[in-house]
Design an enzyme around this catalytic site. Structure first.
Site, PDB file in Angstrom:
ATOM      1  N   LYS A 159      41.306  28.448  39.852  1.00 29.32           N
ATOM      2  CA  LYS A 159      42.705  28.566  40.287  1.00 29.32           C
ATOM      3  C   LYS A 159      42.862  28.087  41.735  1.00 29.32           C
ATOM      4  O   LYS A 159      43.764  27.327  42.053  1.00 29.32           O
ATOM      5  CB  LYS A 159      43.185  30.027  40.143  1.00 29.32           C
ATOM      6  CG  LYS A 159      43.045  30.573  38.730  1.00 29.32           C
ATOM      7  CD  LYS A 159      43.536  32.006  38.586  1.00 29.32           C
ATOM      8  CE  LYS A 159      42.727  33.037  39.347  1.00 29.32           C
ATOM      9  NZ  LYS A 159      41.360  33.271  38.841  1.00 29.32           N
TER      10      LYS A 159
ATOM     11  N   ARG B 123      49.052  40.061  37.742  1.00 27.86           N
ATOM     12  CA  ARG B 123      47.840  40.374  36.984  1.00 27.86           C
ATOM     13  C   ARG B 123      48.081  41.489  35.975  1.00 27.86           C
ATOM     14  O   ARG B 123      47.186  41.784  35.182  1.00 27.86           O
ATOM     15  CB  ARG B 123      46.766  40.845  37.950  1.00 27.86           C
ATOM     16  CG  ARG B 123      45.797  39.761  38.378  1.00 27.86           C
ATOM     17  CD  ARG B 123      44.832  40.421  39.330  1.00 27.86           C
ATOM     18  NE  ARG B 123      43.568  39.781  39.433  1.00 27.86           N
ATOM     19  CZ  ARG B 123      43.266  38.836  40.317  1.00 27.86           C
ATOM     20  NH1 ARG B 123      44.183  38.343  41.100  1.00 27.86           N
ATOM     21  NH2 ARG B 123      42.038  38.372  40.389  1.00 27.86           N
TER      22      ARG B 123
ATOM     23  N   ARG C 158      29.636  29.743  44.384  1.00 30.97           N
ATOM     24  CA  ARG C 158      30.813  29.454  45.228  1.00 30.97           C
ATOM     25  C   ARG C 158      30.502  29.736  46.697  1.00 30.97           C
ATOM     26  O   ARG C 158      29.914  30.763  47.040  1.00 30.97           O
ATOM     27  CB  ARG C 158      31.990  30.324  44.807  1.00 30.97           C
ATOM     28  CG  ARG C 158      33.141  30.223  45.811  1.00 30.97           C
ATOM     29  CD  ARG C 158      34.435  30.782  45.343  1.00 30.97           C
ATOM     30  NE  ARG C 158      34.346  32.106  44.784  1.00 30.97           N
ATOM     31  CZ  ARG C 158      35.279  32.645  44.006  1.00 30.97           C
ATOM     32  NH1 ARG C 158      36.360  31.958  43.713  1.00 30.97           N
ATOM     33  NH2 ARG C 158      35.136  33.860  43.533  1.00 30.97           N
TER      34      ARG C 158
ATOM     35  N   ARG D  87      31.709  35.177  49.263  1.00 31.40           N
ATOM     36  CA  ARG D  87      32.592  36.345  49.203  1.00 31.40           C
ATOM     37  C   ARG D  87      31.803  37.612  48.845  1.00 31.40           C
ATOM     38  O   ARG D  87      30.885  37.567  48.041  1.00 31.40           O
ATOM     39  CB  ARG D  87      33.682  36.114  48.148  1.00 31.40           C
ATOM     40  CG  ARG D  87      34.905  35.454  48.719  1.00 31.40           C
ATOM     41  CD  ARG D  87      35.871  34.976  47.687  1.00 31.40           C
ATOM     42  NE  ARG D  87      36.208  35.945  46.657  1.00 31.40           N
ATOM     43  CZ  ARG D  87      37.108  35.718  45.704  1.00 31.40           C
ATOM     44  NH1 ARG D  87      37.748  34.557  45.675  1.00 31.40           N
ATOM     45  NH2 ARG D  87      37.370  36.627  44.796  1.00 31.40           N
TER      46      ARG D  87
ATOM     47  N   ARG E 138      34.916  42.344  37.262  1.00 33.19           N
ATOM     48  CA  ARG E 138      36.186  41.602  37.421  1.00 33.19           C
ATOM     49  C   ARG E 138      36.561  40.895  36.121  1.00 33.19           C
ATOM     50  O   ARG E 138      37.729  40.848  35.745  1.00 33.19           O
ATOM     51  CB  ARG E 138      36.057  40.582  38.567  1.00 33.19           C
ATOM     52  CG  ARG E 138      36.130  41.237  39.934  1.00 33.19           C
ATOM     53  CD  ARG E 138      35.579  40.352  41.040  1.00 33.19           C
ATOM     54  NE  ARG E 138      36.239  39.082  41.165  1.00 33.19           N
ATOM     55  CZ  ARG E 138      35.710  38.030  41.781  1.00 33.19           C
ATOM     56  NH1 ARG E 138      34.500  38.113  42.319  1.00 33.19           N
ATOM     57  NH2 ARG E 138      36.378  36.910  41.860  1.00 33.19           N
TER      58      ARG E 138
HETATM   59  P1  AP5 Z   1      37.684  28.902  42.346  1.00 31.00           P
HETATM   60  O1  AP5 Z   1      38.676  27.800  42.396  1.00 31.00           O
HETATM   61  O2  AP5 Z   1      37.287  29.568  43.644  1.00 31.00           O
HETATM   62  O3  AP5 Z   1      38.092  29.983  41.232  1.00 31.00           O
HETATM   63  P2  AP5 Z   1      39.311  31.016  41.149  1.00 31.00           P
HETATM   64  O4  AP5 Z   1      39.884  30.899  39.781  1.00 31.00           O
HETATM   65  O5  AP5 Z   1      40.247  30.816  42.320  1.00 31.00           O
HETATM   66  O6  AP5 Z   1      38.496  32.363  41.242  1.00 31.00           O
HETATM   67  P3  AP5 Z   1      38.654  33.710  42.075  1.00 31.00           P
HETATM   68  O7  AP5 Z   1      37.308  34.400  41.966  1.00 31.00           O
HETATM   69  O8  AP5 Z   1      39.163  33.470  43.465  1.00 31.00           O
HETATM   70  O9  AP5 Z   1      39.696  34.468  41.259  1.00 31.00           O
HETATM   71  P4  AP5 Z   1      39.910  35.984  41.156  1.00 31.00           P
HETATM   72  O10 AP5 Z   1      41.158  35.933  40.380  1.00 31.00           O
HETATM   73  O11 AP5 Z   1      38.833  36.818  40.603  1.00 31.00           O
HETATM   74  O12 AP5 Z   1      39.906  36.455  42.679  1.00 31.00           O
HETATM   75  P5  AP5 Z   1      41.070  36.899  43.658  1.00 31.00           P
HETATM   76  O13 AP5 Z   1      40.715  36.418  45.007  1.00 31.00           O
HETATM   77  O14 AP5 Z   1      42.402  36.532  43.076  1.00 31.00           O
HETATM   78  O15 AP5 Z   1      36.349  28.323  41.633  1.00 31.00           O
HETATM   79  C1  AP5 Z   1      35.174  29.115  41.514  1.00 31.00           C
HETATM   80  C2  AP5 Z   1      33.926  28.233  41.779  1.00 31.00           C
HETATM   81  O16 AP5 Z   1      33.799  27.278  40.712  1.00 31.00           O
HETATM   82  C3  AP5 Z   1      33.988  27.424  43.076  1.00 31.00           C
HETATM   83  O17 AP5 Z   1      32.705  27.388  43.665  1.00 31.00           O
HETATM   84  C4  AP5 Z   1      34.428  26.020  42.623  1.00 31.00           C
HETATM   85  O18 AP5 Z   1      33.895  25.004  43.471  1.00 31.00           O
HETATM   86  C5  AP5 Z   1      33.844  25.942  41.224  1.00 31.00           C
HETATM   87  N1  AP5 Z   1      34.705  25.176  40.305  1.00 31.00           N
HETATM   88  C6  AP5 Z   1      36.069  25.232  40.228  1.00 31.00           C
HETATM   89  N2  AP5 Z   1      36.509  24.418  39.246  1.00 31.00           N
HETATM   90  C7  AP5 Z   1      35.386  23.884  38.668  1.00 31.00           C
HETATM   91  C8  AP5 Z   1      35.181  22.973  37.581  1.00 31.00           C
HETATM   92  N3  AP5 Z   1      36.214  22.468  36.896  1.00 31.00           N
HETATM   93  N4  AP5 Z   1      33.888  22.657  37.255  1.00 31.00           N
HETATM   94  C9  AP5 Z   1      32.840  23.179  37.968  1.00 31.00           C
HETATM   95  N5  AP5 Z   1      32.984  24.027  38.996  1.00 31.00           N
HETATM   96  C10 AP5 Z   1      34.237  24.381  39.356  1.00 31.00           C
HETATM   97  O19 AP5 Z   1      40.981  38.498  43.571  1.00 31.00           O
HETATM   98  C11 AP5 Z   1      39.919  39.211  44.181  1.00 31.00           C
HETATM   99  C12 AP5 Z   1      40.200  40.721  44.092  1.00 31.00           C
HETATM  100  O20 AP5 Z   1      41.433  41.035  44.793  1.00 31.00           O
HETATM  101  C13 AP5 Z   1      40.443  41.287  42.680  1.00 31.00           C
HETATM  102  O21 AP5 Z   1      39.215  41.633  42.053  1.00 31.00           O
HETATM  103  C14 AP5 Z   1      41.325  42.527  42.988  1.00 31.00           C
HETATM  104  O22 AP5 Z   1      40.551  43.596  43.459  1.00 31.00           O
HETATM  105  C15 AP5 Z   1      42.199  42.041  44.127  1.00 31.00           C
HETATM  106  N6  AP5 Z   1      43.478  41.461  43.663  1.00 31.00           N
HETATM  107  C16 AP5 Z   1      43.892  40.161  43.850  1.00 31.00           C
HETATM  108  N7  AP5 Z   1      45.097  39.969  43.314  1.00 31.00           N
HETATM  109  C17 AP5 Z   1      45.484  41.154  42.752  1.00 31.00           C
HETATM  110  C18 AP5 Z   1      46.633  41.560  42.021  1.00 31.00           C
HETATM  111  N8  AP5 Z   1      47.647  40.713  41.765  1.00 31.00           N
HETATM  112  N9  AP5 Z   1      46.677  42.850  41.583  1.00 31.00           N
HETATM  113  C19 AP5 Z   1      45.677  43.714  41.843  1.00 31.00           C
HETATM  114  N10 AP5 Z   1      44.551  43.389  42.525  1.00 31.00           N
HETATM  115  C20 AP5 Z   1      44.447  42.103  42.985  1.00 31.00           C
END
Ligand code: AP5
Length: 215
Positions: A14, A89, A129, A162, A173
């Site tokens: 994402k 979410r 990552r 991270r 997660r």
């Molecule tokens: P990346 O692009 O970083 O993936 P992402 O989908 O953004 O993953 P996140 O881990 O950031 O999502 P998340 O939803 O768990 O975390 P968030 O920060 O929102 O790609 C990942 C890796 O793969 C990278 O190294 C990249 O280079 C590689 N890659 C990407 N595309 C690729 C491809 N096509 N092929 C190969 N490699 C590839 O949330 C974190 C925490 O915050 C949650 O656990 C929760 O506690 C809290 N939180 C956040 N939002 C909320 C909410 N709305 N409600 C409640 N709690 C929340």
């Protein structure tokens, strides 16, 4: 104008795809994960509460997130379009978002993109990552390595990993994601704006598909 929601598991790409969309469409990315990590780093009361949930891979409570997003979406830079990365979410967050959009913001979502990646890819993606503290750019040690191994664009600031990217937290997660995923897609399907995208291809190939959807 593009008002986009990204759905998808941790590590689906994402954040990676958001960077391409910002480059080409000039919208702002609003990542609840990034906002919470900034609050944790700054040691604010919100950050202290959020840190407890995040380190266990649990969702932060709906009222905290909805309050945060209400403020953020009211800022002027959202008027030209936005990407919501990591929000909504839960169904409670989705209905609160609809109320914000149709209420004071007077706008609507244009695309809901569900980036689909099977669980077996996720741990590999997330454990590799690394993030640049200089630019915020997301790298992967195998799939998208930096020019200088382990270093940011300036060649001297180490990339960081991270805190919640440890394997056991990632598995938690993922299970939290699966509890909500079908319900959220079900919520958005009737509006005809939900697009399912295969996130297993290369980042550029995935973006090609997304570009075809955004046009
Ligand atoms: P990346 O692009 O970083 O993936 P992402 O989908 O953004 O993953 P996140 O881990 O950031 O999502 P998340 O939803 O768990 O975390 P968030 O920060 O929102 O790609 C990942 C890796 O793969 C990278 O190294 C990249 O280079 C590689 N890659 C990407 N595309 C690729 C491809 N096509 N092929 C190969 N490699 C590839 O949330 C974190 C925490 O915050 C949650 O656990 C929760 O506690 C809290 N939180 C956040 N939002 C909320 C909410 N709305 N409600 C409640 N709690 C929340």
């Amino acid at each position: 104008m593009k008002n986009i929601v990204f759905l998808g598991p941790p590590g689906a790409g994402k954040g990676t795809q958001s960077a391409f969309i910002i480059r080409d469409y000039g919208v702002v990315q609003i990542s609840t994960g990034d906002m919470l990590r900034a609050a944790v780093k700054a040691g604010t009361p919100l950050g202290k509460t959020a840190a407890e949930f995040m380190k266990e891979g649990k969702l932060v409570t709906d009222d905290i997130i909805i309050g945060l997003m209400n403020e953020r979406l009211s800022e002027p830079d959202c008027k030209n379009g936005f990407i919501l990365d990591g929000f909504p979410r839960t169904i409670a967050q989705a209905t609160a978002l609809d109320a914000m959009l149709s209420g004071s913001l007077k706008t609507e979502l244009t695309h809901i993109i569900s980036l689909e990646v099977p669980d077996e890819y996720i741990v590999d993606r997330i454990s590799g990552r690394r993030v640049s503290p200089v630019s915020g750019k997301i790298y992967h040690v195998k799939y998208d390595p930096p020019a200088v191994e382990g270093m940011s664009e300036d060649g001297k600031t180490p990339l960081i990993q991270r805190d919640d990217d440890k394997e056991e937290t990632v598995l938690k997660r993922l299970s939290v994601f699966h509890e909500q995923a079908d319900a959220l897609k079900g919520y958005y399907r009737p509006g005809g704006k939900l697009h399912i995208v295969d996130g297993t291809k290369s980042p550029e190939a995935v973006y090609g598909e997304i570009k075809g959807i955004l046009k």
